[in-house]
Design a protein around this motif. Structure first.
Motif, PDB file in Angstrom:
ATOM      1  N   PRO A 143     -12.023   0.553   4.326  1.00  0.00           N
ATOM      2  CA  PRO A 143     -10.641   1.067   4.382  1.00  0.00           C
ATOM      3  C   PRO A 143      -9.976   0.668   5.694  1.00  0.00           C
ATOM      4  N   TYR A 169     -10.928  -6.031  -8.617  1.00  0.00           N
ATOM      5  CA  TYR A 169     -11.029  -4.722  -7.967  1.00  0.00           C
ATOM      6  C   TYR A 169      -9.751  -4.328  -7.226  1.00  0.00           C
ATOM      7  N   HIS A 170      -8.886  -5.259  -6.991  1.00  0.00           N
ATOM      8  CA  HIS A 170      -7.680  -4.952  -6.216  1.00  0.00           C
ATOM      9  C   HIS A 170      -6.468  -5.564  -6.923  1.00  0.00           C
ATOM     10  N   GLU A 171      -5.362  -4.828  -6.846  1.00  0.00           N
ATOM     11  CA  GLU A 171      -4.138  -5.307  -7.511  1.00  0.00           C
ATOM     12  C   GLU A 171      -3.494  -6.465  -6.724  1.00  0.00           C
ATOM     13  N   PHE A 226      -7.107  -1.771   2.092  1.00  0.00           N
ATOM     14  CA  PHE A 226      -8.474  -2.113   2.472  1.00  0.00           C
ATOM     15  C   PHE A 226      -8.448  -3.426   3.246  1.00  0.00           C
ATOM     16  N   ASN A 259      -3.085  -0.888  -4.898  1.00  0.00           N
ATOM     17  CA  ASN A 259      -4.404  -1.125  -4.309  1.00  0.00           C
ATOM     18  C   ASN A 259      -4.394  -2.529  -3.701  1.00  0.00           C
ATOM     19  N   THR A 260      -4.405  -2.576  -2.364  1.00  0.00           N
ATOM     20  CA  THR A 260      -4.187  -3.829  -1.644  1.00  0.00           C
ATOM     21  C   THR A 260      -5.372  -4.134  -0.765  1.00  0.00           C
ATOM     22  N   ALA A 300       0.836  -1.210   0.000  1.00  0.00           N
ATOM     23  CA  ALA A 300       0.000   0.000   0.000  1.00  0.00           C
ATOM     24  C   ALA A 300       0.866   1.254   0.000  1.00  0.00           C
ATOM     25  N   ASN A 323      -3.654   4.701   3.157  1.00  0.00           N
ATOM     26  CA  ASN A 323      -3.924   4.911   1.738  1.00  0.00           C
ATOM     27  C   ASN A 323      -3.690   3.626   0.954  1.00  0.00           C
ATOM     28  N   HIS A 324      -4.634   3.342   0.064  1.00  0.00           N
ATOM     29  CA  HIS A 324      -4.559   2.192  -0.838  1.00  0.00           C
ATOM     30  C   HIS A 324      -4.645   0.857  -0.108  1.00  0.00           C
TER      31      HIS A 324
END
Length: 740
Positions: A606, A643-645, A613, A565-566, A560, A610-611
């Protein structure tokens, strides 16, 4: 990318984006390099108290044994022993002189330690009857012996036990020492040993001389008989076969240089035959010169004085006749007289020449006859000589036997004479260099030696104790244990958190040792496969409490921070821990969504970064395995990829549960977390094998709660300073290292 490995478990084809293989990527156990003895230093550190107790106990026992022992006093002496020849002996081929001297000195040392010499010493010091000496020697009571023989054996045993003999390889010096509780007794016994050794040596020389004289006398008597028998047999055989020498004696009665009669005759005939053959050749040459030619042309005929006188007279008559023919007529009486005289001279010359030629022929015939007669005689003698040679075969055998007997008898006689000359003198080959002196200080026990022996015994016991404990301990200590003994690649080593700080507090500081270690793990994961980072990662452990939840959160936080996006999902439905780490509620989570049949993506929230979840586990269900095996869980993972990397799954431990292998079969990669100094190698092997059998793509392992001190040696690249590289690294030095 890690290489596939052999496995006995069934494998399945996967279609998860190409991040896993059809077979496991790790080497088989047969190809894992077998390690030797484990690094002993960690076990020494853990067993240091036991080692210290062992050393103290052995030192105390050594001290007690030292002060309980009776002091022993040693008296020493030295002798010089040289090798002598008491009487002439035969020359024997032996090794080098140094080897002979060594064997001689060792023999003397064995004699010093023999029972016979100990009996001499006991008799010299009256030890068999003097109770005081016996008590001082044995350190016990004098009347404890059952009988005289037992008392004697006990004394001799103590004498031989207290005696020490020291041999030198570079000299002929023998060191002699005796040790007993009484210093005066030690000196007396040492000196008694010297005196008994010298006496025994002299007595041995006398005995050897007498024995040699008796032996040589008997041998000379036997050899004299054998020689007489051999000589008689030789002479008898020579007379029976007329083997006589030129002097008229039988062969064997005189020296062997004389010829036999037959040999002398052969020599003479050969000589005469040579002369006759030369005379015949000469006569033959004279005869061949006159046999087919005019005798008057032969030089030998012309050389005759009678022929020369007749030829001279013939020449004179020819001269007078020539003069008369010039004066007188042919019928003149003088002419007729001269012609008659000339004719008479020619007739005389012819008769005389023929006579000379006949004489040469007779001489040749006589020489030829003589030669033939000698040849016949020689042939007859040669036959007789061959017969004599046949008879000489047995004669020569008898002659050699007689010569050998004669030589042996002569050698024995010389030895006997030399022994008689030396029998009245004895060579003393023992010289006392240092006599025994009174020892004022005990030779044993010595405090330093006793202490050193006790410490050595303590160290030996401690080493055995440590090795025994270490052989039964297969706990993981460092990353090399995972790679060498199990065959799993190590993706990262996570240090133990500092004392006074929780892992979450350390992770908040991006420059802490813990954060730097997880950043290194993040880099390893990015390059763990040929296509980069697998999108769905399962973080599991061998057993509970090894730090998998902290590792899951730290990996998610590390990605993150890079802007990736984790999603962090707690899939440990039996013992969830994510909500404790993030200090949030666990009412709505994965278990509730799967039970109610709703999309778990709706419960994602969240995580305060940042980034990043999160999706908690939710309430503990009745049967977590059934929920994780539900197709809806696999659908959730497929949607999460969209939806997430990166999706990080904080899974349950492997051992004893079926949850982790099921989740790992759906994930793109699995990471096995192991705790240093706690997880065993056998448990780690079992967990890895279960994951492989469930078709998990095992990326590698993470070693948590690692400390360089636990390895047992200084490894700078594994010290906490490694993760503090840079400005301000020393800010953490004030905090000592500890464990989570």
């Amino acid at each position: 990318m890690a290489q596939p490995a052999e496995t006995n478990c069934p494998d399945k084809n996967r279609s998860d984006g190409g991040f896993s293989e059809t077979t496991s990527q790790f080497p088989s156990k047969a190809r894992i390099r077998q390690s030797g003895l484990p690094d002993i230093w960690p076990y020494i550190r853990r067993q240091r108290r036991d080692i210290l107790v062992i050393l103290c106990c052995t030192f105390a026992l050594g001290a007690i044994f030292h002060f309980m022992r009776t002091p022993q006093y040693r008296s020493e002496a030295s002798l010089e022993v040289t090798k002598v020849q008491p009487f002439p002996v035969e020359t024997i081929t032996s090794p080098a002189g140094t080897d002979i001297e060594k064997r001689f000195l060792h023999t003397q040392g064995e004699i010093l330690q023999s029972r016979a010499l100990a009996e001499r010493v006991a008799e010299r010091l009256n030890m068999l009857k003097d109770d005081a000496v016996l008590i001082a020697l044995t350190g016990g009571r004098a009347n404890d012996s059952r009988d005289a023989e037992h008392r004697k054996n006990r004394v001799i045993q103590k004498l031989r036990e207290g005696l020490s003999v020291h041999l030198s390889d570079k000299s002929q010096i023998i060191g002699l020492s005796f040790e007993s509780p009484d210093p005066a007794l030690s000196r007396a016994v040492t000196n008694a040993y010297i005196a008994a050794f010298v006496t025994a040596n002299v007595q041995q020389q006398f005995d050897s001389t007498r024995y040699a004289q008796r032996l040589l006398t008997e041998r000379l008597r036997e050899m004299r008989k054998e020689l007489a028998y051999a000589e008689k047999a030789l002479n008898k055989y020579a007379r029976q076969h007329d083997l006589l020498r030129a002097g008229g004696t039988a062969m064997g009665e005189a020296d062997d240089t004389q010829q036999s009669m037959l040999g002398a005759a052969l020599g003479q005939i050969n000589e005469v035959l040579g002369e006759a053959r030369a005379a015949r050749i000469e006569a033959q040459s004279r005869w061949e010169a006159v046999v087919d030619s005019d005798p008057l042309t032969s030089p030998e005929v012309l050389a005759s004085p009678a022929i020369q006188q007749l030829l001279q007279r013939q020449a004179n008559v020819e001269a007078e006749l020539e003069k008369g023919n010039a004066i007188y007529l042919p019928d003149h009486p003088d002419i007729r007289r001269l012609q008659a005289e000339r004719k008479a001279l020619k007739s005389q010359i012819s008769r005389l020449a023929n006579t000379i030629r006949a004489s040469i022929g007779e001489t040749y015939q006589a020489a030829l006859t003589r030669e033939n007669e000698l040849v016949m005689q020689l042939r007859n003698l040669r036959g007789e000589s061959l017969d004599e040679n046949d008879a000489s075969v047995a004669y020569n055998i008898l002659a050699r036997e007689a010569a050998a007997k004669r030589s042996q008898y002569r050698a024995l006689l010389d030895r006997y004479n030399g022994l008689n000359n030396s029998s009245n003198t004895v060579q003393n080959n023992i010289a006392v260099i240092d006599e025994a002196s009174l020892s004022m200080e005990p030779s044993s026990p010595r405090l330093l030696i006793s202490g050193a022996v006790a410490l050595m015994a303590g160290f030996a016991l401690a080493a055995v104790w440590t090795l025994w404990r270490s052989q039964g301990d297969d706990t993981l200590r460092m990353s090399q244990d995972l790679s060498d003994k199990i065959g799993l690649p190590v993706l990262g080593m996570i240090p133990a958190s500092e004392a006074g700080l929780s892992p979450m507090q350390e992770l908040e500081n991006g420059r802490s040792a813990l954060s730097e270690a997880y950043n290194a793990l993040r880099t390893a994961l990015t390059h763990s496969t040929a296509k980069g980072l697998p999108p769905v990662l399962l973080i599991t452990s061998v057993q509970a409490g090894e730090g998998k939840s902290v590792t899951s959160y730290a990996i998610a936080l590390a990605f993150a921070r890079l802007g990736v996006n984790t999603l962090l999902v707690d899939v440990d439905l039996r013992r969830p821990a994510l909500h404790h780490l993030l200090d949030c509620l666990n009412d709505d989570g994965l278990s509730r969504a799967l039970e109610e049949g709703v999309d778990p993506l709706g419960f994602i929230k969240p995580a305060g970064k940042n980034h990043l979840f999160r999706l908690t586990a939710g309430p503990v269900p009745d049967n977590p395995t059934d929920l994780l095996s539900d197709p809806r869980f696999e659908t959730f993972l497929d949607n999460a990829r969209l939806y997430h990397e990166v999706v990080i799954l904080d899974g349950p431990p492997v051992v004893g549960l079926a949850d982790a292998p099921i989740i790992g079969s759906l994930a793109d990669g699995t990471i096995l977390v192991t705790e240093a100094n706690r997880t065993t190698i056998r448990a780690c092997e079992t967990a890895a094998e279960r994951l492989r059998c469930a078709n998990n793509y095992l990326l590698g392992t993470v070693l948590t709660k690692f400390t360089a001190r636990s390895v047992g040696r200084h490894l700078s690249y594994q010290d906490r300073e490694y993760w503090r590289y840079g400005v301000g690294a020393r800010a953490f030095d004030a905090v000592p290292a500890g464990r989570v």
